[in-house]
Design a protein around this motif. Structure first.
Motif, mmCIF file in Angstrom:
data_model
loop_
_atom_site.group_PDB
_atom_site.id
_atom_site.type_symbol
_atom_site.label_atom_id
_atom_site.label_comp_id
_atom_site.label_asym_id
_atom_site.label_seq_id
_atom_site.Cartn_x
_atom_site.Cartn_y
_atom_site.Cartn_z
ATOM 1 N N GLN A 298 0.817 -1.214 0.000
ATOM 2 C CA GLN A 298 0.000 0.000 0.000
ATOM 3 C C GLN A 298 0.847 1.258 0.000
ATOM 4 O O GLN A 298 1.737 1.447 0.822
ATOM 5 C CB GLN A 298 -0.916 0.004 1.232
ATOM 6 C CG GLN A 298 -1.875 1.175 1.253
ATOM 7 C CD GLN A 298 -2.845 1.065 2.407
ATOM 8 O OE1 GLN A 298 -3.268 -0.034 2.766
ATOM 9 N NE2 GLN A 298 -3.177 2.194 3.003
ATOM 10 N N LEU B 298 -0.832 7.946 2.301
ATOM 11 C CA LEU B 298 -0.621 8.621 3.572
ATOM 12 C C LEU B 298 -0.517 7.617 4.712
ATOM 13 O O LEU B 298 0.254 7.783 5.642
ATOM 14 C CB LEU B 298 -1.794 9.581 3.830
ATOM 15 C CG LEU B 298 -1.608 10.559 4.965
ATOM 16 C CD1 LEU B 298 -0.400 11.440 4.700
ATOM 17 C CD2 LEU B 298 -2.855 11.405 5.096
ATOM 18 N N THR B 299 -1.298 6.566 4.644
ATOM 19 C CA THR B 299 -1.205 5.540 5.678
ATOM 20 C C THR B 299 -0.534 4.292 5.156
ATOM 21 O O THR B 299 -0.639 3.227 5.725
ATOM 22 C CB THR B 299 -2.610 5.178 6.189
ATOM 23 O OG1 THR B 299 -3.436 4.932 5.055
ATOM 24 C CG2 THR B 299 -3.193 6.296 6.996
ATOM 25 N N GLY B 300 0.146 4.443 4.062
ATOM 26 C CA GLY B 300 0.907 3.309 3.521
ATOM 27 C C GLY B 300 2.350 3.729 3.404
ATOM 28 O O GLY B 300 2.841 4.540 4.184
#
Lengths: 264, 681, 319
Positions: free
Chosen positions: C246, C249-251
């Motif tokens: 992923q 932003l959160t990967g």
């Protein structure tokens, strides 16, 4: 062992899939403009809720949904009730979307203090609006509880809480003592379940307990930072569309262009 | 015997039959009627299990519809060969039955009608000819089933052969009776029964009058016994359709077709089809009416794709379940609610148990099955409630449907990931929004764009073409635009009735404001929802599809097409336009006015073959096989230079299908509006 | 912020490369210079020595810390101890999964304030200003920490890695810390030829791919281009691809030279995971937001374009 009491932290955020073209900032308040989109339960909070519900399915955990929010916005708590959490609590506070993380954590500590025998607090890894990614960790520090981040699976083996989480590019299976705080990341096994219609309808009528922020006796924390500016970056790139009659020609032209740009 | 020339034409009833045989006839008739009644009573007993259904309105309209079907065989002749054969059999036997009734009136009631011209023209000639029709028909049925082995008929049971044999025997012995009587009595009017007369020539050569009388008596007894046996077993075999077809057609759904039953969520306990106790008496009747003819299966696009859905099997499997468990179900219906649960808990759940989930989801709600069914079975009234149980009670839905529901909840549109805003597509067109119009009821037309314009710029360009046509024709209109929320069709067709209900209610105040103005849409699904289904919540709207409006504007001269497009086109009828709305002509007239020459596909008009995206399939991750590619092949086979349709979902599906069949291949897919616009400027 | 105190940079020193740590040190050196402070580097990896040695080569005081359990619990305790020892007023750490958890925890325990995902650090009139993306990258925010220490996690490529120079020594420290969390099983990362974050070319698939099989074609394209397969959050949520792929932003944050975004609308926080590179977007929808951020665009059906690209690329490579 009696059934664990799990508290899930929820937050309603500005629709994360709002098209960029509709996103506007209120320059006076340094916040998104009013009415630019609707507030809905955030994606990582949904994963956290699903994780908690799986614990309910497995060991009969008692699940309480807790949200600090604008008194008018209850999307997340209603959704949580519709998927059968045992209780829903709102800490009512206007403009909670932009409450600094420390203040939010402080309110949550006070709210948790009013709940009985909390064994586990589950939160999303970050709220998809301001993306600070801090509240759950600040909460753990304030409570002095162990904290594991980026959890994908959790289960109780007897009394022991075992948790699978991301670590350094891989994963670890760890044993966590209670009480503890977990933050949850998105995973295809954590897509929030659909609600049964009879539960959806019942959720409209189930009570949501209200704690007033002022009553919780918080406000002693001083803000950790000050927001100096908020802006939408100007889009400067102009996309060059590669021509071609049909995919084969497009592909050939694309490869040629990449070679020209020395990317191939 | 000879003096009859001067006498009135008639014949002796029960000639060559002795008193014992006549007694036998009355006795066996009584027994047959008793058995028949018992059979009917057993069926009624099951129907009484059913929940109420409001189908007792408009008796005249209902009755006329039945008559139209019986006399005109309108549904049956849609399969021409089978329809003609059935006509022969039906009218053959009907006339023969009437002949028997005439005998009864003459003999048992003593009313002397069986004489004179009536006797000659009807009781002799007509009956004789129609009897031959019946034999030809039954023989043709036998050939279709056992020699040609027509596919849709499915596997044959012994009962089928026995019934066919019995019918043929009854018919043939009838001619034997006629022939032997004519020969033995030297009937002067024998020629008025041509076939019987021919038989008499043969028999007259074989046996003497005395022998013929003997033969006649025993054949008559046999004939009577056989026909009474058939009468008795009617309720237990496929012949029951003699009763069921008219009855089931009488109780059909009136009004706009395909409107699912609404649910009042405040009061309804059962919101889907969980157990057989949730079926209404009409649905139970549907199950009994089915003769397993297989026409539904033959037209089902999912079945053609090899999917586990057969509309016929849904009906027959439910029927078998009900019959196998009818005792338990009857006891459960009579029991108190608490006890009812425990009585039925051993039974398999209907959705997922009796009928497989994949079958329930494979349906695209195209309604070809319902349309083809000669006995009026409403397949969708079974499939959609099964979906409701899966979606709203069991929460088992295909991937993609869950996402669609989340998108409807969060954003009130079904396309997860679509980033366009509702007002985007018309920003630069200079149109008025409904919210800016002071008195919308004064508008000619209010344009409802629907959610598909959000899903791709391709669809948005169709909406833009419609607007340009409206502007060219100087129609006084406004777009609903930003006030729209999804019409709810994807939710309703995926069994998520609650979400449909919520969305419809959200739309109600917006649409209530338009009063008498017509709501225009280019999407047949929105058309069905707004024009037909919103009535269930009390909102009666006048609706018009864009092809209908375009045709009106052309006819009235407001759209003057000056640049005829000299090319060929094939039109793919959207299911929701052809079979739900009943509209097949308007798009064709519009295309013809644009100078296009239509090359029709084999399955077109009301027979159209689904594109595969109905029934919320457009949102499935794995759409049902490749129905659209099948349809695209059909379109390309016509050799037309353009493929045309009138639905945004069909458009998307046909484009994909055509692209796969002829990659980069230059056969464009266009909406009617786009082609008319090209012919305009 | 006065002339007392240090700027502490923290890295993991895992394995051969510690680019995140080196970037943190680069940032620390820059900030320290502006604040008139010294920079200190602590390597908390397993083993910690390689990172520390690299830092020492830049001429800063470098510590190799041993004795923790490597998890957030023990790292927090160790970093807090270092903050106290070195009177750190600013702590810089990479904004990877570990760093983003540590920033708030260290800040809370040390009485300071944490800030995650900084893309720029400036010193304006003696105050630290931190710029970071918010609302999934739809907006940027600049904030000013009001307490010390300011514990800031840095997006990759925010600073250049500290330059190496000969000299400097490494202090080995033992800081034994017990973690309350007990390890049961460690599942190491799936070995790949190139780490996603270091890849020169990344080919990512999104919701528009439709199913898991389509990712096989993307992986082939990545291979043909000499790159690595990535994915958007939506694709991971569908179970089409492993979460380790992923980007966002959160990967993972990637900084390739070429980023191929296939079937990605660009409306979500995905683009926030792209630190640099030329973006080639492939999408059916010409109005998709990704084209506002892409330099090159191909409009069409990925199912047809991806195989065509694979052939075209292989043709140029003579194979």
């Amino acid at each position: 062992m009696s059934a664990p009491h799990v508290v899930v932290l929820l937050k309603d955020i500005l629709d994360p899939e709002l098209p960029g073209s509709r996103f506007r900032i209120d320059p006076g308040r340094l916040e998104p403009a009013e009415g630019v989109g609707s507030a809905i339960l955030g994606p990582f909070e949904r994963s956290a809720l699903e994780l908690a519900l799986k614990l309910k399915d497995a060991v009969g955990a008692r699940v309480t949904a807790l949200s600090v929010g604008d008194p008018g916005v209850l999307d997340g708590l209603r959704k949580a009730l519709a998927v059968r959490v045992d209780a829903a609590i709102q800490v009512g506070l206007k403009g909670a979307a932009n409450l600094p993380p420390e203040a939010t954590a402080e309110l949550l500590v006070a709210a948790l203090g009013r709940l009985v025998d909390v064994d586990l607090v589950v939160a999303g890894r970050q709220a998809g609006d301001w993306d600070h990614g801090q509240v759950a960790y600040l909460l753990a520090e304030a409570l002095g509880w162990p904290c594991v981040g980026l959890v994908r699976r959790a289960r109780y083996e007897g009394d022991e809480l075992q948790v699978l989480h991301d670590h350094a590019g891989g994963q670890r299976l760890v044993s966590v003592p209670s009480p503890a705080v977990l933050t949850v990341t998105n995973d295809d096994a954590l897509l929030l379940r659909m609600a049964r219609v009879s539960d959806l309808m019942a959720a409209q009528r189930r009570p949501i307990e209200r704690f007033e922020a002022s009553e919780l006796g918080s406000g002693s924390s001083t803000p950790g930072f000050k927001i100096a500016d908020l802006w939408v970056p100007a889009r400067t790139s102009v996309c060059e569309f590669i021509p071609g009659e049909g995919p084969e020609e497009q592909a050939v032209n694309a490869v040629r262009r990449l070679q020209e740009m020395r990317l191939l | 015997m000879g003096v009859l020339l001067a006498a009135e034409p008639t014949r002796q009833i029960q000639w060559g039959v002795n008193a014992a045989m006549v007694d036998f006839m009355y006795a066996s008739m009584t027994v047959a009627l008793l058995v028949f009644s018992y059979g009917v009573w057993r069926r009624i007993r099951v129907w009484r299990l059913g929940r109420p259904a409001a189908r007792f309105d408009h008796p005249l309209e209902r009755g006329l519809g039945v008559l139209r079907e019986i006399l005109g065989h309108t549904r049956l002749v849609r399969d021409r060969a089978a329809g003609i054969v059935h006509w022969l059999v039906f009218f053959g036997i009907a006339v023969l039955f009437m002949a028997t009734v005439v005998v009864f009136i003459q003999h048992d009631l003593g009313i002397g009608i069986m004489r004179g011209a009536f006797y000659l023209y009807f009781e002799s000639l007509t009956v004789d000819v129609f009897g031959v029709f019946a034999i030809v028909g039954v023989a043709a049925f036998v050939v279709r089933r056992y020699v040609i082995r027509v596919g849709r008929l499915g596997p044959s049971e012994p009962a089928d052969a026995l019934l066919a044999a019995a019918l043929l025997l009854i018919l043939c012995t009838g001619y034997l009776l006629q022939g032997s009587r004519i020969a033995a009595t030297h009937d002067p009017w024998g020629l008025w029964s041509p076939a019987g007369y021919l038989v008499s020539l043969l028999l007259g050569r074989l046996w003497s009058p005395a022998q013929l009388e003997l033969v006649h008596g025993w054949v008559w007894t046999f004939h009577v016994a056989l026909w009474h046996t058939v009468l008795a077993v009617i309720p237990f075999t496929r012949l029951f359709h003699l009763v069921m077809a008219p009855v089931n057609l009488y109780f059909r759904a009136l009004g706009a077709p395909g409107v699912p039953a609404a649910i009042d969520f405040e009061s309804e306990a059962a919101i889907g089809l969980a157990s057989a106790l949730d079926l209404s008496w009409k649905q139970l009747m549907d199950l009994d009416a089915c003769v397993a003819c297989g026409r539904c299966e033959a037209v089902c696009p999912a079945f053609a794709e090899g999917k586990p859905l057969s509309p016929r099997s849904v009906v027959l499997d439910l029927r078998q379940h009900v019959r196998e468990n009818s005792r338990v179900l009857r006891r459960a219906r009579r029991a108190a609610p608490g006890e009812r649960e425990s009585l039925t808990q051993g039974l398999p759940r209907l959705a997922g148990g009796v009928i497989k989930e994949e079958a329930i989801w494979a349906c695209t709600t195209c309604r070809a099955c319902e349309d083809a069914c000669p006995v009026g079975v409403e397949h969708l009234s079974l499939i959609l409630p099964l979906r409701r149980d899966l979606a709203m009670e069991q929460m088992r839905v295909p991937d993609g449907v869950r996402e669609m529901v989340v998108s409807l909840e969060d954003r009130q549109q079904p396309f997860r990931g679509a980033s366009a805003a509702r007002a985007d597509w018309y920003q630069d067109l200079g149109v008025r929004q409904l919210s800016d119009v002071a008195d919308p009821s004064q508008l000619e037309v209010v344009y409802w764009a629907g959610c598909a314009v959000l899903s791709s710029p391709r669809v948005a360009s169709v909406a833009r073409a419609v607007v340009k046509l409206l502007q060219a024709a100087e129609v006084d209109f406004a777009v609903v635009g930003a006030q729209e929320v999804c019409c709810g069709d994807p939710a309703r067709r995926s069994g998520n009735e609650f979400h449909y209900d919520q969305l419809a209610r959200q739309n109600r105040p917006t649409l209530a404001s338009i009063g008498d103005a017509r709501v225009l849409t280019h999407c047949p699904h929105c058309l069905q929802a707004l024009g037909a289904e919103y009535r269930q919540m009390g909102l009666v709207l006048k609706s018009v599809h864009h092809t209908e409006l375009i045709q009106e504007l052309i006819d009235s001269g407001r759209l003057h097409l000056t640049r005829p497009l000299a090319s060929t086109v094939t039109f793919h009828d959207p299911c929701y336009l052809s079979r739900y709305r009943g509209q097949t002509q308007a798009p064709r007239e519009a295309l013809a006015a644009g100078g296009l020459r239509l090359l029709e596909m084999a399955r077109s008009g009301r027979d159209s073959f689904c594109c595969g995206s109905g029934g919320s399939h457009a949102f499935f991750r794995d759409p049902v096989g490749r129905i659209n590619r099948n349809r695209a092949e059909q379109a390309l086979k016509t050799g037309a230079e353009t493929v045309c349709t009138a639905c945004p979902f069909c458009l998307t599906m046909m484009e994909e299908g055509v692209e796969v069949a002829r990659p980069g291949g230059g056969v464009p897919v266009r909406d009617v509006a786009e082609l008319v616009l090209e012919a305009l400027i | 912020m006065s002339g007392i105190g240090t700027v502490l940079a923290v890295g993991w020193g895992d394995g051969a490369s510690d680019r995140p740590g080196a970037e943190a040190l680069g940032g620390a050196l820059a900030v320290a210079a502006k604040l008139g402070l010294t920079a200190v580097y602590a390597s908390l990896g397993d083993p910690p020595e390689p990172g520390a040695e690299a830092a020492a080569a830049s001429g800063v005081r470098a510590l190799a810390v041993r004795g923790g359990a490597g998890d957030a619990e023990s790292l927090t305790a160790q970093i807090v101890a270092l903050v106290e020892e070195f009177a750190a007023v600013v702590v810089l750490i990479a904004a990877d999964d570990r760093g983003r958890q540590l920033a708030p925890r260290v800040a809370a325990r040390a009485g300071g304030v944490g800030v995650n995902n900084a893309t720029a650090l400036e010193v304006i009139e003696g105050s630290l200003h931190v710029t970071r993306p918010v609302f999934g990258g739809k907006a940027m925010c600049r904030l000013v920490p009001l307490r010390v220490p300011a514990v800031v996690s840095l997006r990759s490529r925010t600073f250049e890695p500290a330059p190496g120079a000969p000299g400097g020594s490494v202090e080995v420290r033992s800081m034994p810390v017990q973690s309350r969390v007990r390890l049961i099983e460690n599942i190491p990362p799936v070995l790949e030829e190139e780490h996603l974050e270091d890849a020169r070319v990344v080919v990512s698939g999104g919701r528009g791919m439709g199913d898991a099989e389509a990712f096989a074609a993307l992986e082939e394209l990545a291979g043909a281009l000499g790159g690595v397969l990535g994915a958007s959050l939506a694709a991971v949520d569908q179970g089409w691809v492993s979460p380790s792929r992923q980007v966002g932003l959160t990967g993972k944050v990637v900084s390739p030279e070429l980023y191929v975004a296939v079937g990605i609308s660009g409306a979500s926080q995905h683009l926030a995971g792209l630190a640099s590179g030329v973006v080639l977007a492939i999408n059916k929808d010409a109005k998709a937001p990704i084209f506002e951020s892409a330099q090159l665009g191909l409009i069409g059906d990925a199912k047809l374009l991806v195989p065509a690209l694979i052939s075209a690329v292989r043709a140029t490579r003579g194979g």
